[in-house]
Scaffold this motif. Structure first.
Motif, PDB file in Angstrom:
ATOM      1  N   GLU A   1       0.832  -1.209   0.000  1.00 53.14           N
ATOM      2  CA  GLU A   1       0.000   0.000   0.000  1.00 53.14           C
ATOM      3  C   GLU A   1       0.865   1.257   0.000  1.00 53.14           C
TER       4      GLU A   1
ATOM      5  N   SER B   1     -12.295  -4.732  -0.274  1.00 50.40           N
ATOM      6  CA  SER B   1     -11.190  -3.893  -0.742  1.00 50.40           C
ATOM      7  C   SER B   1     -10.675  -4.410  -2.081  1.00 50.40           C
TER       8      SER B   1
ATOM      9  N   SER C   1      -1.903  -8.632   1.781  1.00 56.25           N
ATOM     10  CA  SER C   1      -2.205  -7.291   2.272  1.00 56.25           C
ATOM     11  C   SER C   1      -3.517  -6.768   1.688  1.00 56.25           C
ATOM     12  N   VAL C   2      -3.972  -7.382   0.596  1.00 54.35           N
ATOM     13  CA  VAL C   2      -5.276  -6.986   0.096  1.00 54.35           C
ATOM     14  C   VAL C   2      -6.288  -7.887   0.761  1.00 54.35           C
TER      15      VAL C   2
ATOM     16  N   TYR D   1     -10.230  -1.997  -5.311  1.00 53.41           N
ATOM     17  CA  TYR D   1      -9.023  -1.903  -6.135  1.00 53.41           C
ATOM     18  C   TYR D   1      -9.355  -2.169  -7.595  1.00 53.41           C
TER      19      TYR D   1
END
Lengths: 104, 505
Positions: free
Chosen positions: A9, B219, B213-214, B223
């Protein structure tokens, strides 16, 4: 060796900021040379994004795309600079507003 | 992962190899002997050989994925066939356009072939790597083609505008791809489709992924949505759809007529081919936000394109606005593919519409090419320049009238078949608002196309000196025959296209 892992991120955020800086440059600046430079910043921001994502997924595709973007940006700028020289010679200025003879 | 290329792979790729070979031969020919006629002859013959090669592959080679990058299937081959045919006619028209201009005009043909290779790559791409490669090969050749004339400033301005805006839109597309890559961990359309349909597979990591992390499909969808919107914004620019259409009239006006013909057909057709393939294979239609956005894009393109075209007194600008409207019609078919039930018909409709659009646009700009053979600061593109064409050059005027009537969608032309298909899919998928827009748009369209035809029937001596050259003249005859022949008897093409639509949907 300690591997420092930067979260994806944060990398994407940095790339997005660079992208926006480039976009602002293209929109705000009037000098063709500076606009081309801003365009480079945008393309390189995309390259950074690909590197970050490629590192996150641990695959080479991101780096391959970066190489592609690098060569694309070079080709784009080569043609761009050629046009810039022509513009300087024929318009006598590098101001993009000078190039406004056609009316929508 | 594949290792190396096999014999069948090379056979499937043979159109690429042929076209690249022709480009190399042409480059050497130009280096040794600068001769415009010879250059154009090699290029035109090379394009015919490539077309034969494409037909051969379509008949004898099974559809297959050659490396993860290139897909060889009937859909891709249809598009590359269209692109190569369009380039063939544009090459002949460009020969006549450049004949009396002097200077070094040979490289234009080389750039034309390079851009064609880019278009063919786009049509065959099944991976974002090849998509970007094709897109930029096409784009960068186009910058040089737009700025080719050394007289007048219009082309230079048009090229600068196109360079900057096209660069920005490419950057948008690339950043959008980076987002999709971040979510799915792959750049190939097929693998991305798996990840999109089954998001849980991604979090485990398709590629044995690292820290997920996604998180969560929420989310993930966000994205995908950001990435998809950025790609659509960039593609919308290249297709000159409404919020991103500002460059179109200026670039169409400034670019030399053969380049405009190329820009209007090959560039848009190639990009639409990828867009449709990507959306269908990844099922981008599941994102309602994107569909809503595209609905407004289509609606505004149809209205603004047609309304602004009414006010133009320049043929190239008029055709530019009309092409914005036509791409709006095409987006109606694109949106109609959202429902699985109507998808096959919608794809068939967009293919038929594109064939009609290609034929008509090449013909219309072909007439402008033939009118603008004199060396001048700008092309012969003002409406008054065409006064009296019906009396002085009836044949040329008849070709132009046929093209304009086809753009307006009058029966017995290919344009009517395309327009009819758009109506049919809009009804089939119950897109009533868009159907009304298409009807109103066509009515406005009729007005400005007929105005050009009326201008040509005025008595005047403006057009007396126009000569019809051989190469360009015969190309126009061929294009008009295709236009009317397929308009009267479209059954074989429809059957063929519908079989192709069945393979992709």
């Amino acid at each position: 060796m300690i591997a420092v892992i930067i979260p994806m991120e944060q990398g994407l955020l940095l790339a997005a900021m660079l992208f926006l800086i480039g976009l602002a440059g293209v929109l705000v600046r009037r000098n063709i040379l500076v606009i081309l430079m801003s365009l480079e910043i945008m393309l390189n921001a995309c390259g950074l994004a690909f590197i970050t994502v490629g590192a996150h997924w641990a695959i080479a595709d991101g780096q391959v795309m970066f190489m592609l973007i690098l060569s694309i940006a070079a080709a784009e700028v080569a043609v761009g600079l050629g046009l810039l020289l022509q513009a300087h010679r024929r318009l006598g200025s590098l101001d993009i507003d000078q190039a406004g003879r056609m009316q929508g | 992962m594949t290792t190396g290329l096999t014999g069948t792979d090379l056979l499937a790729l043979s159109p690429f190899i042929t076209l690249t070979g022709v480009i190399l031969v042409l480059m050497m020919a130009i280096a040794f002997a600068r001769h415009l006629g010879l250059t154009c002859l090699i290029a035109a013959l090379g394009l015919l050989v490539t077309l034969a090669n494409i037909l051969w592959v379509a008949i004898f080679v099974d559809p297959q994925l050659v490396t993860p990058l290139i897909i060889v299937d009937p859909y891709a081959l249809l598009f590359s066939g269209l692109i190569v045919i369009a380039s063939f006619f544009i090459c002949l028209l460009a020969y006549n356009y450049h004949q009396q201009r002097g200077g070094h005009q040979e490289e234009f043909t080389l750039l034309l072939l390079l851009a064609t290779l880019g278009g063919v790559t786009l049509a065959h791409s099944a991976h974002f790597g090849s998509f970007i490669l094709g897109l930029e090969l096409l784009g960068i050749s186009l910058y040089a083609m737009i700025s080719y004339p050394t007289q007048g400033l219009l082309s230079l301005e048009a090229a600068l505008k196109y360079l900057i805006l096209s660069g920005v839109s490419s950057a948008f597309i690339l950043f959008g791809i980076a987002f999709l890559f971040a979510t799915t961990g792959t750049l190939s359309f097929a693998e991305m489709a798996d990840a999109n349909i089954n998001p849980t597979a991604v979090q485990g990591g398709v590629q044995g992924g690292v820290q997920g992390s996604v998180q969560g499909s929420e989310s993930l969808r966000l994205y995908m949505l950001i990435g998809g919107s950025m790609i659509l914004a960039g593609v919308g620019f290249k297709l000159s759809l409404v919020p991103f259409h500002m460059w179109t009239p200026d670039v169409y006006e400034g670019a030399p007529a053969p380049t405009t013909a190329f820009l209007a057909t090959v560039s848009k057709g190639g990009i639409f081919a990828v867009l449709l393939r990507f959306f269908v294979s990844v099922d981008g239609y599941q994102y309602q936000t994107i569909l809503d956005g595209l609905f407004w894009v289509a609606l505004l393109s149809i209205f603004l394109g047609n309304l602004l075209a009414v006010m133009q007194s320049n043929i190239k600008r008029l055709l530019a606005y009309s092409s914005i409207a036509h791409l709006g019609y095409l987006m109606v078919a694109f949106l109609a593919a959202a429902e699985i039930g109507g998808r096959q018909l919608a794809i068939e409709a967009s293919l038929v519409f594109l064939i009609a659009y290609f034929t008509t646009t090449v013909g219309a700009f072909g007439v402008v090419c033939i009118m603008s053979r004199k060396l001048a600061a700008r092309d012969t593109d003002q409406l008054p320049d065409y006064e009296g064409l019906f009396w002085n050059r009836p044949l040329l005027a008849a070709f132009f009238a046929a093209m304009l009537l086809s753009l307006a969608g009058i029966p017995l032309t290919l344009g009517f078949i395309g327009k009819f298909y758009i109506f049919a899919v809009a009804v089939d998928s119950e897109l009533w608002a868009l159907l009304v827009a298409v009807i109103i748009g066509s009515a406005i369209g009729l007005f400005y196309y007929l105005r050009v035809i009326f201008t040509m029937t005025k008595r005047s001596s403006v057009t007396e000196g126009i000569a019809i050259p051989k190469a360009g003249g015969w190309s126009l005859v061929a294009v008009t025959l295709i236009l009317i022949g397929l308009g009267v008897y479209p059954a074989p093409v429809i059957e063929w296209v519908s079989a192709i639509a069945r393979t992709i949907s």
